[in-house]
Design an enzyme around this catalytic site. Structure first.
Site, PDB file in Angstrom:
ATOM      1  CE1 TYR A 156     -12.986   4.308  -8.435  1.00  0.00           C
ATOM      2  CE2 TYR A 156     -15.373   4.439  -8.707  1.00  0.00           C
ATOM      3  CZ  TYR A 156     -14.250   3.771  -8.230  1.00  0.00           C
ATOM      4  OH  TYR A 156     -14.395   2.572  -7.563  1.00  0.00           O
ATOM      5  CG  ASP A 179      -2.093   0.942   1.080  1.00  0.00           C
ATOM      6  OD1 ASP A 179      -3.244   0.452   1.069  1.00  0.00           O
ATOM      7  OD2 ASP A 179      -1.872   2.176   0.975  1.00  0.00           O
ATOM      8  CG  LEU A 192       0.972   3.732   3.917  1.00  0.00           C
ATOM      9  CD1 LEU A 192       2.003   3.909   5.035  1.00  0.00           C
ATOM     10  CD2 LEU A 192      -0.299   3.098   4.492  1.00  0.00           C
ATOM     11  CE  LYS A 216     -11.671   0.003  -9.759  1.00  0.00           C
ATOM     12  NZ  LYS A 216     -10.535  -0.600  -8.995  1.00  0.00           N
ATOM     13  N   GLY A 250     -22.025  15.501 -13.786  1.00  0.00           N
ATOM     14  CA  GLY A 250     -22.193  14.180 -14.411  1.00  0.00           C
ATOM     15  C   GLY A 250     -22.699  13.107 -13.454  1.00  0.00           C
ATOM     16  CB  THR A 272     -16.707  -0.040  -9.256  1.00  0.00           C
ATOM     17  OG1 THR A 272     -17.894   0.721  -9.070  1.00  0.00           O
ATOM     18  CG2 THR A 272     -15.939   0.604 -10.410  1.00  0.00           C
ATOM     19  CG  ASP A 273     -22.231  -0.636  -8.885  1.00  0.00           C
ATOM     20  OD1 ASP A 273     -21.393   0.270  -8.674  1.00  0.00           O
ATOM     21  OD2 ASP A 273     -23.307  -0.709  -8.263  1.00  0.00           O
ATOM     22  CD  GLU A 274     -19.226   4.509  -8.781  1.00  0.00           C
ATOM     23  OE1 GLU A 274     -18.786   5.505  -9.358  1.00  0.00           O
ATOM     24  OE2 GLU A 274     -19.294   4.409  -7.539  1.00  0.00           O
ATOM     25  CG  ASP A 289       3.015   3.966  -6.874  1.00  0.00           C
ATOM     26  OD1 ASP A 289       2.105   3.315  -7.405  1.00  0.00           O
ATOM     27  OD2 ASP A 289       3.237   5.173  -7.111  1.00  0.00           O
ATOM     28  CG  ASN A 311     -18.211  -2.367  -0.526  1.00  0.00           C
ATOM     29  OD1 ASN A 311     -17.463  -3.216  -0.032  1.00  0.00           O
ATOM     30  ND2 ASN A 311     -18.788  -2.556  -1.704  1.00  0.00           N
ATOM     31  CG  PHE A 313      -8.786  -4.435  -2.233  1.00  0.00           C
ATOM     32  CD1 PHE A 313     -10.171  -4.487  -2.307  1.00  0.00           C
ATOM     33  CD2 PHE A 313      -8.118  -5.499  -1.638  1.00  0.00           C
ATOM     34  CE1 PHE A 313     -10.879  -5.570  -1.815  1.00  0.00           C
ATOM     35  CE2 PHE A 313      -8.809  -6.584  -1.135  1.00  0.00           C
ATOM     36  CZ  PHE A 313     -10.192  -6.629  -1.219  1.00  0.00           C
ATOM     37  CD  GLU A 367      -5.732   8.298  -5.704  1.00  0.00           C
ATOM     38  OE1 GLU A 367      -6.693   8.825  -5.104  1.00  0.00           O
ATOM     39  OE2 GLU A 367      -4.584   8.260  -5.240  1.00  0.00           O
TER      40      GLU A 367
HETATM   41  P1  NAD Z   1      -9.918   3.363  -0.442  1.00  0.00           P
HETATM   42  O1  NAD Z   1      -9.742   4.657  -1.145  1.00  0.00           O
HETATM   43  O2  NAD Z   1     -10.455   3.362   0.942  1.00  0.00           O
HETATM   44  O3  NAD Z   1      -8.507   2.595  -0.378  1.00  0.00           O
HETATM   45  C1  NAD Z   1      -7.618   2.549  -1.459  1.00  0.00           C
HETATM   46  C2  NAD Z   1      -6.280   2.049  -0.925  1.00  0.00           C
HETATM   47  O4  NAD Z   1      -5.362   1.951  -2.043  1.00  0.00           O
HETATM   48  C3  NAD Z   1      -5.617   2.996   0.091  1.00  0.00           C
HETATM   49  O5  NAD Z   1      -5.106   2.247   1.175  1.00  0.00           O
HETATM   50  C4  NAD Z   1      -4.505   3.662  -0.682  1.00  0.00           C
HETATM   51  O6  NAD Z   1      -3.394   4.038   0.126  1.00  0.00           O
HETATM   52  C5  NAD Z   1      -4.127   2.549  -1.668  1.00  0.00           C
HETATM   53  N1  NAD Z   1      -3.489   3.063  -2.891  1.00  0.00           N
HETATM   54  C6  NAD Z   1      -3.933   4.080  -3.695  1.00  0.00           C
HETATM   55  N2  NAD Z   1      -3.076   4.252  -4.719  1.00  0.00           N
HETATM   56  C7  NAD Z   1      -2.096   3.312  -4.587  1.00  0.00           C
HETATM   57  C8  NAD Z   1      -0.950   2.965  -5.352  1.00  0.00           C
HETATM   58  N3  NAD Z   1      -0.622   3.653  -6.459  1.00  0.00           N
HETATM   59  N4  NAD Z   1      -0.181   1.936  -4.937  1.00  0.00           N
HETATM   60  C9  NAD Z   1      -0.489   1.250  -3.805  1.00  0.00           C
HETATM   61  N5  NAD Z   1      -1.559   1.531  -3.041  1.00  0.00           N
HETATM   62  C10 NAD Z   1      -2.353   2.555  -3.424  1.00  0.00           C
HETATM   63  O7  NAD Z   1     -10.784   2.475  -1.411  1.00  0.00           O
HETATM   64  P2  NAD Z   1     -11.862   1.321  -1.111  1.00  0.00           P
HETATM   65  O8  NAD Z   1     -13.189   1.935  -0.950  1.00  0.00           O
HETATM   66  O9  NAD Z   1     -11.328   0.416  -0.057  1.00  0.00           O
HETATM   67  O10 NAD Z   1     -11.864   0.568  -2.522  1.00  0.00           O
HETATM   68  C11 NAD Z   1     -11.010  -0.537  -2.758  1.00  0.00           C
HETATM   69  C12 NAD Z   1     -11.246  -1.060  -4.159  1.00  0.00           C
HETATM   70  O11 NAD Z   1     -12.596  -1.461  -4.303  1.00  0.00           O
HETATM   71  C13 NAD Z   1     -10.986  -0.037  -5.262  1.00  0.00           C
HETATM   72  O12 NAD Z   1     -10.363  -0.682  -6.342  1.00  0.00           O
HETATM   73  C14 NAD Z   1     -12.368   0.446  -5.649  1.00  0.00           C
HETATM   74  O13 NAD Z   1     -12.409   0.884  -6.987  1.00  0.00           O
HETATM   75  C15 NAD Z   1     -13.177  -0.823  -5.419  1.00  0.00           C
HETATM   76  N6  NAD Z   1     -14.601  -0.609  -5.103  1.00  0.00           N
HETATM   77  C16 NAD Z   1     -14.960   0.181  -4.043  1.00  0.00           C
HETATM   78  C17 NAD Z   1     -16.315   0.326  -3.717  1.00  0.00           C
HETATM   79  C18 NAD Z   1     -16.755   1.168  -2.552  1.00  0.00           C
HETATM   80  O14 NAD Z   1     -17.964   1.360  -2.368  1.00  0.00           O
HETATM   81  N7  NAD Z   1     -15.863   1.658  -1.696  1.00  0.00           N
HETATM   82  C19 NAD Z   1     -17.282  -0.337  -4.482  1.00  0.00           C
HETATM   83  C20 NAD Z   1     -16.877  -1.141  -5.560  1.00  0.00           C
HETATM   84  C21 NAD Z   1     -15.523  -1.272  -5.846  1.00  0.00           C
HETATM   85  P1  TYD Z   2     -20.142   8.329  -2.730  1.00  0.00           P
HETATM   86  O1  TYD Z   2     -20.115   7.789  -1.346  1.00  0.00           O
HETATM   87  O2  TYD Z   2     -19.156   9.390  -3.116  1.00  0.00           O
HETATM   88  O3  TYD Z   2     -20.055   7.067  -3.716  1.00  0.00           O
HETATM   89  P2  TYD Z   2     -20.261   6.981  -5.322  1.00  0.00           P
HETATM   90  O4  TYD Z   2     -20.208   8.355  -5.886  1.00  0.00           O
HETATM   91  O5  TYD Z   2     -19.066   6.174  -5.734  1.00  0.00           O
HETATM   92  O6  TYD Z   2     -21.563   6.296  -5.531  1.00  0.00           O
HETATM   93  O7  TYD Z   2     -21.591   8.909  -3.039  1.00  0.00           O
HETATM   94  C1  TYD Z   2     -22.749   8.106  -2.878  1.00  0.00           C
HETATM   95  C2  TYD Z   2     -23.939   8.947  -3.305  1.00  0.00           C
HETATM   96  O8  TYD Z   2     -24.078  10.041  -2.390  1.00  0.00           O
HETATM   97  C3  TYD Z   2     -23.767   9.588  -4.669  1.00  0.00           C
HETATM   98  O9  TYD Z   2     -25.043   9.623  -5.329  1.00  0.00           O
HETATM   99  C4  TYD Z   2     -23.326  11.012  -4.373  1.00  0.00           C
HETATM  100  C5  TYD Z   2     -24.018  11.299  -3.054  1.00  0.00           C
HETATM  101  N1  TYD Z   2     -23.305  12.244  -2.157  1.00  0.00           N
HETATM  102  C6  TYD Z   2     -23.978  13.352  -1.648  1.00  0.00           C
HETATM  103  O10 TYD Z   2     -25.177  13.568  -1.907  1.00  0.00           O
HETATM  104  N2  TYD Z   2     -23.293  14.209  -0.815  1.00  0.00           N
HETATM  105  C7  TYD Z   2     -21.978  14.010  -0.497  1.00  0.00           C
HETATM  106  O11 TYD Z   2     -21.396  14.838   0.247  1.00  0.00           O
HETATM  107  C8  TYD Z   2     -21.309  12.847  -1.020  1.00  0.00           C
HETATM  108  C9  TYD Z   2     -19.867  12.585  -0.676  1.00  0.00           C
HETATM  109  C10 TYD Z   2     -22.023  11.996  -1.837  1.00  0.00           C
END
Ligand code: NAD
Ligand code: TYD
Length: 342
Positions: free
Chosen positions: A148, A33, A35, A152, A273, A124-126, A59, A178, A79, A82
């Site tokens: 983003y 990671d 960090l 992905k 968007g 991601t589903d996005e 990295d 999540n 995982f 960004e």
């Molecule tokens: P997060 O932002 O909390 O964590 C990302 C981690 O990656 C951090 O610890 C960061 O330090 C590390 N990182 C970033 N750039 C790096 C690099 N260049 N080299 C090494 N480490 C690096 O993200 P998260 O929410 O835990 O998401 C994890 C994964 O799951 C991502 O790939 C994200 O696209 C995917 N995902 C997240 C969600 C969600 O709802 N959070 C949903 C679907 C998929």
């Molecule tokens: P987010 O947690 O950023 O996840 P994602 O954009 O990847 O789905 O946002 C979840 C939903 O909440 C999204 O529709 C945007 C909305 N949102 C707000 O309305 N206010 C906020 O301050 C944030 C961060 C998100």
């Protein structure tokens, strides 16, 4: 398995490593990671010193560090990324670098050793874009609409191309939004929970009617372990829970669970968007991986609120650092021009 878990001290990575350490006692984990602002080594401090756990700071775009970290690993769970849509609108470059180029560096190193078993690319589903009706299936066309989600999509397409071209055993999972412990408080749910605790306003974008399919993070982790154990290389699996809620409904659930007042809610200028709705069909994960989510939104949000209540020093230290400038930049003008809920 000896797993390399990249991004392992971010939100989902932390929960995944904890899940593996307690549910798969024969597996070991190396976390790689960088960090960034989103990664916190202390999340997994309890395992430092264990023979089953190693932490490497570095990295995923750096081939030398990746080679050293991947040595001896037979599986990779990527995982590292960004992850915040709003930051990707502000600064897309770091997204393309980590979420696309970083995946290439990992795949190149992985394919040098034929005995490696599985490369799990967390997507991601996005990548499906906004789906107004119905649920996205794995065969649906991709239509990513933010820097983003476009990055992905690039990362997962590259990973699948290694399966087709080189026979690299790649699996891709596409999870929905999540929530749960250890999520960085820039995302909707942890931001609103911690703002509610602090008596701060809750900035809802647009009309608050955008919908997400909320998945408790531990359910995501159990699906990923099932994918590692039972998934077929070359396959893509959607992971979600079908718990579709508008952002307004999520906000009211948080107000109720924290005991905060409705007067904190503000409608603010919308995200550029802004995707209206995501929803995935998870029948493939259910049929082929035998996976089912266990946590409904009501109990998941209660667990999450309790975690943030009990771990205030974790998020307070984040919110008092770099985050303050970020928050001002993103929300000051929006909040000045905001509207209260009627
Ligand atoms: P997060 O932002 O909390 O964590 C990302 C981690 O990656 C951090 O610890 C960061 O330090 C590390 N990182 C970033 N750039 C790096 C690099 N260049 N080299 C090494 N480490 C690096 O993200 P998260 O929410 O835990 O998401 C994890 C994964 O799951 C991502 O790939 C994200 O696209 C995917 N995902 C997240 C969600 C969600 O709802 N959070 C949903 C679907 C998929
Ligand atoms: P987010 O947690 O950023 O996840 P994602 O954009 O990847 O789905 O946002 C979840 C939903 O909440 C999204 O529709 C945007 C909305 N949102 C707000 O309305 N206010 C906020 O301050 C944030 C961060 C998100």
């Amino acid at each position: 398995m000896n797993l390399l878990v990249t991004g392992g001290v971010g939100f989902i990575g932390t929960n995944f490593v904890k899940y593996v350490m307690s549910h798969r006692p024969n597996w070991s984990v190396t976390v790689l990671d960088k960090l960034t602002y989103a990664g916190r080594r202390e999340n997994l401090a309890e395992y430092e010193g264990s023979s089953r756990y190693k932490f490497v700071e570095g990295d995923i775009c750096d081939p030398v560090i990746v080679r050293a970290a991947m040595a001896g690993c037979d599986g990779v769970v990527n995982f590292a990324a960004e992850t915040h849509v709003d930051r990707s609108i502000d600064d897309p470059a770091s997204f393309v670098r980590t979420d696309v180029e970083g995946v290439r560096v990992l795949l190149e190193e992985f394919k040098l050793d034929n005995s490696r078993k599985i490369f799990l690319q967390i997507s991601t589903d996005e990548v499906y874009g906004s789906v107004e009706t119905g649920r996205s299936g794995e065969g649906d066309p991709l239509d990513p609409r933010s820097p983003y989600s476009a990055s992905k999509a690039g990362g997962e397409l590259l990973a699948m191309s290694y399966f087709t071209t080189f026979g690299t055993p790649v699996i891709v999972t596409r999870a929905s939004n999540n929530y749960g412990p250890h999520q960085y408080p820039e995302k909707l749910i942890p931001l609103f929970i911690t703002n509610a605790f602090e008596g701060e306003r809750l900035p809802l974008y647009g009309d608050g009617g955008n919908m997400r399919d909320w998945l408790f993070v531990t359910d995501h982790c159990s699906a990923l372990v099932a994918a590692l154990e039972k998934g077929t290389p070359g396959r893509i699996y959607n992971i979600g829970d079908g718990q579709e809620l508008t952002n307004k409904q999520v906000t009211f659930a948080i107000l109720e669970a924290t005991g905060a007042d409705t007067s904190l809610v503000r409608f603010v200028e919308d995200r550029l968007g802004h995707d209206r709705r995501y929803a995935v069909n998870v029948s493939r994960a259910s049929e082929e991986l035998g996976w089912k989510p266990q946590t409904n939104f009501e109990s998941g949000i209660a667990l999450t609120v309790d975690w943030y209540r009990d771990n205030s020093s974790w998020w307070q230290s984040i919110k008092s650092g770099e985050f303050r400038d970020y928050y001002k930049r993103m929300y000051s003008t929006r909040l000045e021009n905001s509207e209260r809920i009627q």
